[in-house]
Write a protein that holds these residues in place. Structure first.
Motif, short mmCIF file in Angstrom:
data_model
loop_
_atom_site.label_atom_id
_atom_site.label_comp_id
_atom_site.label_asym_id
_atom_site.label_seq_id
_atom_site.Cartn_x
_atom_site.Cartn_y
_atom_site.Cartn_z
N LEU A 57 0.83 -1.21 0.00
CA LEU A 57 0.00 0.00 0.00
C LEU A 57 0.86 1.25 0.00
O LEU A 57 0.44 2.31 -0.46
CB LEU A 57 -0.95 0.00 1.21
N GLN A 59 5.22 2.52 -0.51
CA GLN A 59 6.54 2.07 -0.96
C GLN A 59 7.57 2.32 0.14
O GLN A 59 7.54 3.36 0.79
CB GLN A 59 6.96 2.85 -2.22
N ASP A 89 -9.89 -1.00 9.62
CA ASP A 89 -11.14 -0.38 9.17
C ASP A 89 -12.12 -1.46 8.73
O ASP A 89 -11.71 -2.52 8.26
CB ASP A 89 -10.89 0.51 7.93
N ALA A 91 -13.65 -2.37 6.06
CA ALA A 91 -13.51 -2.03 4.64
C ALA A 91 -14.59 -2.73 3.81
O ALA A 91 -14.32 -3.62 3.01
CB ALA A 91 -12.12 -2.40 4.15
N TYR A 109 -11.45 -11.40 -6.65
CA TYR A 109 -10.39 -12.41 -6.54
C TYR A 109 -10.48 -13.45 -7.67
O TYR A 109 -9.65 -14.33 -7.77
CB TYR A 109 -10.44 -13.11 -5.18
N ASN B 251 -12.12 6.45 2.58
CA ASN B 251 -12.17 6.61 4.04
C ASN B 251 -12.60 5.32 4.74
O ASN B 251 -12.19 5.05 5.85
CB ASN B 251 -13.12 7.74 4.43
N GLY B 253 -11.85 2.45 3.84
CA GLY B 253 -10.78 1.46 3.72
C GLY B 253 -10.97 0.51 2.55
O GLY B 253 -10.15 -0.37 2.31
N ASP B 256 -8.16 0.74 -0.13
CA ASP B 256 -6.93 0.03 0.23
C ASP B 256 -7.11 -1.48 0.12
O ASP B 256 -6.22 -2.19 -0.32
CB ASP B 256 -6.50 0.41 1.65
N ARG B 257 -8.28 -1.95 0.53
CA ARG B 257 -8.53 -3.40 0.44
C ARG B 257 -8.44 -3.84 -1.03
O ARG B 257 -7.83 -4.85 -1.35
CB ARG B 257 -9.88 -3.74 1.02
N ILE B 258 -9.05 -3.05 -1.91
CA ILE B 258 -9.04 -3.40 -3.34
C ILE B 258 -7.62 -3.38 -3.88
O ILE B 258 -7.25 -4.19 -4.72
CB ILE B 258 -9.98 -2.45 -4.13
N ARG B 259 -6.81 -2.46 -3.34
CA ARG B 259 -5.42 -2.38 -3.82
C ARG B 259 -4.60 -3.60 -3.41
O ARG B 259 -3.53 -3.83 -3.96
CB ARG B 259 -4.77 -1.11 -3.28
N THR B 260 -5.09 -4.36 -2.42
CA THR B 260 -4.36 -5.57 -2.04
C THR B 260 -4.86 -6.79 -2.82
O THR B 260 -4.38 -7.90 -2.60
CB THR B 260 -4.51 -5.85 -0.52
N ILE B 261 -5.82 -6.58 -3.70
CA ILE B 261 -6.40 -7.67 -4.49
C ILE B 261 -5.78 -7.64 -5.88
O ILE B 261 -5.53 -6.55 -6.42
CB ILE B 261 -7.95 -7.50 -4.55
N SER B 264 -6.57 -4.80 -11.60
CA SER B 264 -5.99 -3.55 -12.09
C SER B 264 -6.79 -2.34 -11.59
O SER B 264 -8.01 -2.34 -11.67
CB SER B 264 -5.99 -3.58 -13.61
N ARG B 421 1.66 8.83 -6.73
CA ARG B 421 2.53 9.69 -5.93
C ARG B 421 2.22 9.52 -4.44
O ARG B 421 3.10 9.60 -3.59
CB ARG B 421 2.29 11.15 -6.33
N THR B 423 1.55 6.85 -2.84
CA THR B 423 2.06 5.61 -2.25
C THR B 423 3.56 5.71 -1.97
O THR B 423 4.14 4.81 -1.40
CB THR B 423 1.80 4.41 -3.17
N ILE B 424 4.19 6.80 -2.44
CA ILE B 424 5.65 6.92 -2.27
C ILE B 424 5.97 7.59 -0.93
O ILE B 424 5.34 8.56 -0.57
CB ILE B 424 6.28 7.71 -3.46
#
Lengths: 250, 424
Positions: A57, A59, A89, A91, A109, B251, B253, B256-261, B264, B421, B423-424
């Motif tokens: 999430l 870097q 959260d 989510a 998934y 907000n 979350g 973020d959850r989707i970004r861990t799946i 694209s 940007r 995430t950096i």
């Protein structure tokens, strides 16, 4: 021949833009297959930053993270399909029902329709939520939301499960149910990476813990070994206070 | 594709469960379009078809007064009321009526106005004649006082038009009298009776037509302008629910959850965009149907959607894309719902004002017209004008549509860059 660790962290550091202090300061760590690993620490110690880097999430400023011997730069997709994430959260989409939420995450998934349907039914029944499957999440109690939040991260049967404070603010019954379920998952082969403030909970669940403070790992071992080796400690909480001090953190 | 459809399904469900949001997206724009069109209808009528009420006190009852009255009666622009009363009362009454707003203007042509002109011309000519044929008892020269009184809101240009018309009639009368007088003198000198008449038909004929802007003679009325303009406004206002949706998911979350799946982010973004583009299309359809079927029931002109379905679909789709892209960018960049709704609503209002939603760009001053071309809403309105007013085809609409699509691409790229940007 020994198998490689599931998670390998080397010289991991993160300093946020505009800050002089590193949030994570050159940590090295490994998590073995089948472990329930707990990363414990006071507020602002670097737990969330570490888990966020592990979940890709944010870097890192330097250092490397390998999951199943793969790096995010080239194998983000493969790593993500191995892991499940349950954040602090809730989510979930509050206006959707439990079933709709789970169908959505199962779909993302890539679970085929029938498989997803069966797993959702099984999971909802296992966590005592089947009767309320068609109720919108916003009408759920805190404990019910936490249970659905957990299910959304494990429907695809991940090899590695990240849990960031998964039982915050819930009743004893829901916590017990979640814990039993996590143990069950671990017994079936899921490696768990867990962060919490609740040391009693960590003591019961984790096979190994690391204590992080000011971005550095200051203690590592099994809860029982740490209690034994710390003079005058009867619990993990005693150990924690001994190494991090009594001063209240922001 | 399964992931895409899963994502689309979720977006639709989230949208359908938000009843207040749906009302905002569909009912509010409809009310706005109808209300603004009704309000602006009178203004457009003033420009194009509403008659200007004028009271004329014609006490001359001769060539000047009668020909002026005749022309004014024939002109569709004026609603003429002619009064024949004793001078002082008539003028006083007319002034009161103008002051009360019953008339925009009053014109008083006094008794003997034509005679005064005639006498002045004849006397002038007489002076050039030999003593032998000169009238020994000429009429006295007098000045004609034509009184004009206006409502203070009457435009200067309109006052000048009326004064110019009266002068033209007086000059025409003078010319005719000069011609007839000289003709009679000529007959007297040559002992003939030619009974020569001035030609009635004018030498200069004006041929008027609409070019470039309104090829087929269709000028924008309140409906032809407001329906597409406020449809665009409604489309761009969708930026607020889109931004709210994105920020809420962030907000909560979910982002973020989707970004861990393993999915694209472009797929997630495009499915969201697709659903909101569809919402924009539905909004447009609803507003256009109101323009075609409901507005005539409210005594408004009917919306004429032009002849190019392809052109119309192209500009609607491109506008919907631009509006959705704008919403995604606001949602991605804004830190909170309050920030997004403040910035979103203010920026949409500015883009609308600049783009010619309230006041059409063709009525703006030079510099504002140039600035107007910077607003995506102006590209949209121009695209709709191509179809609605200029009978344009898809090819005519394409340059405007391309600008809107480029705007969408730019917004998505900005959002994507900004997110990276972060995430950096």
């Amino acid at each position: 021949m020994t198998s490689k660790p599931l998670i390998t962290i080397q010289n991991l550091a993160k300093t946020y833009k505009g800050s002089n202090e590193p949030a994570v300061d050159n940590i090295d760590m490994t998590v073995e297959h089948g472990e329930v690993f707990g990363l414990l620490g006071p507020n602002g110690a670097g737990k969330t930053t570490t888990i966020s880097i592990l979940c890709n999430l944010i870097q890192p400023s330097s250092g490397s993270v390998k999951i199943n011997n793969l790096g995010y730069s080239r194998h983000a997709r493969e790593i993500k399909s191995l892991m499940g994430v349950v954040s602090q959260d809730i989510a979930l989409f509050p206006t959707l029902t439990a079933r709709e939420n789970l169908q959505y995450f199962a779909g993302l998934y890539g679970l085929p329709g029938k498989t997803a349907k069966n797993r959702i039914e099984e999971a909802l029944k296992r966590l005592d939520l089947w009767e309320k499957r068609n109720t919108a999440i916003k009408k759920y109690s805190g404990g019910m939301k936490r249970r659905i939040n957990l299910l959304a991260g494990i429907l695809h049967k991940p090899k590695l499960l990240f849990l960031d404070e998964p039982t915050v603010g819930i009743d004893v019954q829901s916590r017990r149910m979640i814990f039993e379920y996590l143990r069950e998952l671990n017994q079936k082969g899921t490696t768990i990476f867990y962060t919490s403030h609740l040391l009693e909970e960590a003591e019961k669940l984790c096979s190994r813990v690391s204590v992080i403070d000011k971005g550095r790992i200051i203690l590592n071992g099994s809860p029982s070994a740490l209690i034994r080796s710390t003079e005058g400690s009867k619990s993990l909480e005693d150990v924690f206070i001994r190494v991090t001090g009594k001063k209240v953190r922001d | 594709m399964q992931k895409f459809f899963t994502s689309i399904r979720k977006e639709i469900l989230v949208l359908l469960r938000d009843r207040e949001g749906l009302a905002l997206m569909f009912i509010m724009p409809l009310i706005l379009v109808v209300l603004i069109t009704v309000l602006q209808h009178k203004t457009y009528q003033n420009i194009t078809e509403q008659q200007i009420p004028i009271v004329l006190i014609n006490n001359d009852n001769d060539s000047l007064g009668n020909s002026f009255q005749q022309v004014m009666e024939q002109n569709r622009v004026f609603a003429l009321t002619v009064v024949n009363e004793a001078d002082s009362i008539a003028v006083l009454n007319a002034k009161n009526q103008v002051a009360n707003g019953d008339f925009q203007m009053g014109i008083y042509i006094p008794e003997g106005a034509t005679n005064a002109i005639k006498n002045r011309v004849i006397n002038t000519i007489q002076k050039q004649m030999p003593e032998s044929i000169r009238n020994s008892n000429p009429e006295k020269d007098s000045i004609v006082n034509i009184a004009l009184f206006f409502d203070p809101v009457t435009k200067e240009s309109f006052r000048n038009v009326i004064k110019g018309s009266l002068r033209e009639f007086a000059s025409r009368l003078e010319s005719r009298i000069i011609f007839l007088t000289y003709s009679r003198v000529f007959d007297a000198l040559t002992n003939q009776n030619t009974d020569l008449q001035m030609p009635d038909h004018p030498t200069i004929v004006f041929e008027e037509s609409f070019v470039s802007a309104y090829k087929d003679g269709m000028a924008p009325n309140a409906v032809q302008h407001n329906v597409p303009a406020w449809t665009l406004f409604a489309m761009f206002f969708i930026a607020l629910p889109i931004a709210g949706n994105i920020i809420k998911e962030r907000n909560e979350g979910c982002t973020d959850r989707i970004r861990t799946i393993p999915v694209s982010p472009l797929l997630i973004m495009s499915s969201k965009a697709m659903v909101f583009i569809f919402v924009c299309l539905l909004q447009t359809l609803m507003i256009f149907l109101t323009g075609i079927y409901v507005m005539p029931l409210l005594d408004l002109p009917q919306l004429m959607p032009g002849h190019s379905i392809a052109g119309l679909l192209l500009i609607i789709f491109a506008s919907a894309m631009a509006a959705t892209g704008f919403g995604i960018a606001i949602g991605t960049i804004s830190g909170s719902v309050v920030q997004a709704s403040t910035f979103g609503s203010v920026s949409v209002v500015i883009l609308a004002a600049l783009g010619g939603v309230w006041i059409p760009a063709y009525l703006m001053s030079g510099i504002m017209r140039k600035m107007s071309a910077l607003s995506p809403m102006n590209w949209g309105i121009e695209g709709f004008y191509e179809v609605f007013l200029r009978n344009g085809s898809a090819a005519d609409v394409l340059p405007h549509a391309m600008k809107l699509i480029a705007f969408f691409v730019a917004m998505i790229l900005i959002s994507w860059k900004y997110r990276r940007r972060k995430t950096i």
